[in-house]
Structure formats: C-alpha cells, structure tokens
Design a protein around this motif. Structure first.
Motif, mmCIF file in Angstrom:
data_model
loop_
_atom_site.group_PDB
_atom_site.id
_atom_site.type_symbol
_atom_site.label_atom_id
_atom_site.label_comp_id
_atom_site.label_asym_id
_atom_site.label_seq_id
_atom_site.Cartn_x
_atom_site.Cartn_y
_atom_site.Cartn_z
ATOM 1 N N TYR A 61 1.004 -1.266 0.037
ATOM 2 C CA TYR A 61 -0.026 -0.175 0.085
ATOM 3 C C TYR A 61 0.839 1.381 0.060
ATOM 4 O O TYR A 61 1.880 1.327 0.563
ATOM 5 C CB TYR A 61 -1.104 -0.131 1.167
ATOM 6 C CG TYR A 61 -1.785 -1.440 1.226
ATOM 7 C CD1 TYR A 61 -2.806 -1.481 0.236
ATOM 8 C CD2 TYR A 61 -1.701 -2.365 2.090
ATOM 9 C CE1 TYR A 61 -3.606 -2.760 0.345
ATOM 10 C CE2 TYR A 61 -2.494 -3.247 2.077
ATOM 11 C CZ TYR A 61 -3.512 -3.546 1.348
ATOM 12 O OH TYR A 61 -4.071 -4.702 1.200
ATOM 13 N N LEU A 68 -12.973 -0.324 8.737
ATOM 14 C CA LEU A 68 -12.046 0.372 8.197
ATOM 15 C C LEU A 68 -12.469 1.748 8.611
ATOM 16 O O LEU A 68 -11.786 2.748 9.185
ATOM 17 C CB LEU A 68 -11.612 0.459 6.752
ATOM 18 C CG LEU A 68 -10.777 -0.795 6.466
ATOM 19 C CD1 LEU A 68 -10.499 -0.770 4.832
ATOM 20 C CD2 LEU A 68 -9.438 -0.896 7.145
ATOM 21 N N ARG A 96 -3.547 -8.473 4.934
ATOM 22 C CA ARG A 96 -3.555 -7.183 4.079
ATOM 23 C C ARG A 96 -4.598 -6.248 4.695
ATOM 24 O O ARG A 96 -4.612 -4.930 4.589
ATOM 25 C CB ARG A 96 -3.939 -7.525 2.551
ATOM 26 C CG ARG A 96 -2.705 -7.873 1.923
ATOM 27 C CD ARG A 96 -3.126 -8.589 0.620
ATOM 28 N NE ARG A 96 -1.929 -8.892 -0.152
ATOM 29 C CZ ARG A 96 -1.428 -8.279 -1.291
ATOM 30 N NH1 ARG A 96 -1.933 -7.174 -1.432
ATOM 31 N NH2 ARG A 96 -0.351 -8.765 -1.894
ATOM 32 N N HIS A 138 -4.431 -2.348 6.376
ATOM 33 C CA HIS A 138 -5.193 -1.338 6.057
ATOM 34 C C HIS A 138 -5.679 -0.659 7.443
ATOM 35 O O HIS A 138 -5.960 0.521 7.210
ATOM 36 C CB HIS A 138 -6.429 -1.774 5.200
ATOM 37 C CG HIS A 138 -6.562 -1.094 3.806
ATOM 38 N ND1 HIS A 138 -6.847 0.243 3.572
ATOM 39 C CD2 HIS A 138 -6.049 -1.463 2.321
ATOM 40 C CE1 HIS A 138 -6.767 0.712 2.373
ATOM 41 N NE2 HIS A 138 -6.187 -0.370 1.657
ATOM 42 N N ARG A 157 -5.504 3.361 8.354
ATOM 43 C CA ARG A 157 -6.702 4.126 8.730
ATOM 44 C C ARG A 157 -6.250 4.632 10.035
ATOM 45 O O ARG A 157 -6.731 5.802 10.607
ATOM 46 C CB ARG A 157 -7.949 3.196 8.851
ATOM 47 C CG ARG A 157 -8.329 2.920 7.557
ATOM 48 C CD ARG A 157 -8.702 4.051 6.338
ATOM 49 N NE ARG A 157 -8.995 3.404 5.049
ATOM 50 C CZ ARG A 157 -10.229 3.321 4.733
ATOM 51 N NH1 ARG A 157 -11.316 3.833 5.273
ATOM 52 N NH2 ARG A 157 -10.395 2.833 3.328
#
Length: 312
Positions: free
Chosen positions: A68, A268, A300, A304, A308
């Motif tokens: 990312y 998220l 993954r 993420h 966030r």
C-alpha cells in the motif's frame, strides 16, 4: 568479476519513482529517534483456545504494508510525512505463560517510556496479549477506555483453563485495570457467546453493541457516541481490533471465523473515525492466523487498519 545485470547487494524489487509505500516510512527503533507511530510485535498465541499460528502475524502484517502507498485518493492527501518506529518483537518464553505475559507487559511499558512516538500499534498474537498491553497503558496514563471490535465478549472464566485468548477483558476487569463502563464492545455476533458471559457484561456495565445494533443503528453512529461518552470519563482510549469481528468472507485467516460479521469497509471506516479522537493513543490488532489465511487477505486487511489508524 563484473556482472551485466546482477548486483548481489541490490534489492531488485520494482520501484516506481513517484510511489511511496507505507513500509518505506518505517525505521527500526534506535535511542534518540522520534516518529509519529511506534510499532511493537507481541507474537504470542500459545494460549489460544483453538489451534492458531497468530504468533506469525506481526511479520505478515508488516510485510503487507509493502502493498500500500501513503497516498489517499479519496482525500487527495499524501501521508508520506507520517513516520513509524518499529521496536521489533518480544521474545516469547517457550513454556512459561506467566513469564511471557510479564515480558509482554514490561516491553510495552518500556516502549512507552522512550516517549518517542505519539501513538502506538501493537501487533498480536491472539487476543490474550491485550491483557498485558492494556495493563501497561493503564500504568502510564491512568484511566483507560477500550473500544473492542470483536465477535466475542472475551469474558470467559479463568477456572476452565486459566488465561487464554478468551479471557483478556475478564482479566482486566477483575484486576481493576479497567472499569466495565469504560469497555465498549462492537460487533458481538449471534451464536458465538454463552449466556453467562452476556450476563457478566451486563452486571459489570460493559457497553455491548451486537451485529444487530450495528445493522440497525450504523457503526459510525455507535462509535461516535461511545467516543463522546468516554471522552468525559477516561484519560486515554485504546482500540482493540480482533479481526474475527469481520465476516469470514473478508477475513478468512482467523482461528474463529464465522458469517454475519462486519464488512471490511465497516471496520476500516469505524477505526478511522475513532482514530481522529486525540485521546486515542493506541491500537492492537489480534487474531490474524497466517496459517489459515487465503492470499494474505486478512493480513492485508490488518495492514489497511493500520493505515486508517495512522493516516487521520
């Protein structure tokens, strides 16, 4: 000998000159260094009720950061200025659980004592690591409020097996580390808990939000209201993200997967919302089992979640 293409010391991984990956902003801790976020691995899963290789998750989640970038297209903002210090992983005692729990708590406390970072991310491990971790934050800050994303209450009794990944919040309540009214549980799932533990939560004033509550009220509304309430009663807020709160379709790599959980988007969005609160100082991510995962989907997603939390 000289090679036309080979360079034994060079990393041949593809690099786009205009792209900064999240992992590029991570450095190993050294005395005197400062950063926005500190990362520590607590790779302990020997007390998991079901077989688990969650002890391997800190590595797989770190590796997933390389997938990312630091740029948010939705916000049109690049977060390449946000830096991370990695304190490494705590070595686990091969046989002594109590010794391991002590090592985990001492190590989190020592990380906090460096005062090198504003926020901390704790990578488990199973959910049992939340007991020593939150205990360390309570020592540092005082009254701790906890928002727990989870399919389970994790309030099991300690008579049937001692401290496990099903007991961390009972351990925290009974040790007086946190108060029931300062514990918020989001995503508690049907047919995943015992009546005795739902009643224990009620008796101790725990704020429980089931999946039905999430569906009817919306997760943003729930998290916003609880943050506003905790703001007036605690000195800091700790986020505890058990990845099995997420539906098995989005997080297959958990020891206790099941249907009817949160979507990846709900997790998220709600973590990002909570992370904006200045009292939120730390987050743990637990119950990622790389041995059960599919194409690192769960690691993954966990990476993420880190983004966030950091990029608010």
């Amino acid at each position: 000998m000289s090679f036309r293409y080979l360079n034994p010391k060079e990393n041949t991984k593809f690099k786009d000159r205009h792209t900064i990956k999240a992992e590029d902003q991570k450095q190993w801790y050294e005395k005197g260094k400062k950063a926005d976020v500190g990362i520590i691995g607590l790779p302990f899963s020997k007390t998991s009720i079901s077989y688990s290789t969650a002890s391997e998750a800190p590595s797989t989640i770190r590796n997933a950061l390389g997938s990312y970038t630091t740029y948010s297209g939705e916000k049109d903002e690049d977060y390449s200025n946000v830096t991370m210090l990695d304190y490494g992983d705590v070595p686990i005692h091969p046989t002594d659980t109590e010794e391991t729990l002590k090592r985990l708590q001492v190590s989190v406390m020592e990380m906090l004592e460096t005062e090198a970072c504003e926020k901390s991310i704790i990578l488990g491990g199973d959910h049992g690591i939340s007991f020593p971790s939150i205990s360390a934050f309570q020592q540092k800050y005082g009254r701790v409020g906890v928002i727990q994303w989870d399919a389970h209450h994790d309030l099991r009794n300690l008579e049937d097996g001692g401290r496990t990944n099903g007991t961390p919040f009972r351990s925290l309540l009974e040790a007086g580390v946190i108060e029931g009214e300062n514990l918020v549980q989001v995503g508690i799932r049907d047919f995943s808990n015992a009546k005795a533990y739902a009643e224990y939560a009620k008796e101790h004033g725990v704020h429980v939000h089931t999946m039905q509550d999430v569906e009817e009220k919306g997760i943003r509304s729930i998290v916003s209201e609880e943050i506003a309430r905790l703001r007036d009663t605690v000195d800091m807020i700790y986020l505890s993200v058990d990845m099995d709160a997420v539906d098995q379709a989005f997080a297959p790599g958990c020891p206790a997967i099941g249907p009817g959980g949160l979507t990846a988007g709900e997790l998220l969005t709600s973590v990002a919302l909570a992370a904006k609160e200045p009292l939120v100082k730390a987050m743990d991510i637990v119950e990622v089992d790389p041995g059960k995962d599919v194409r690192d989907m769960t690691s993954r997603l966990a990476a993420h979640v880190m983004l966030r939390f950091m990029y608010t």
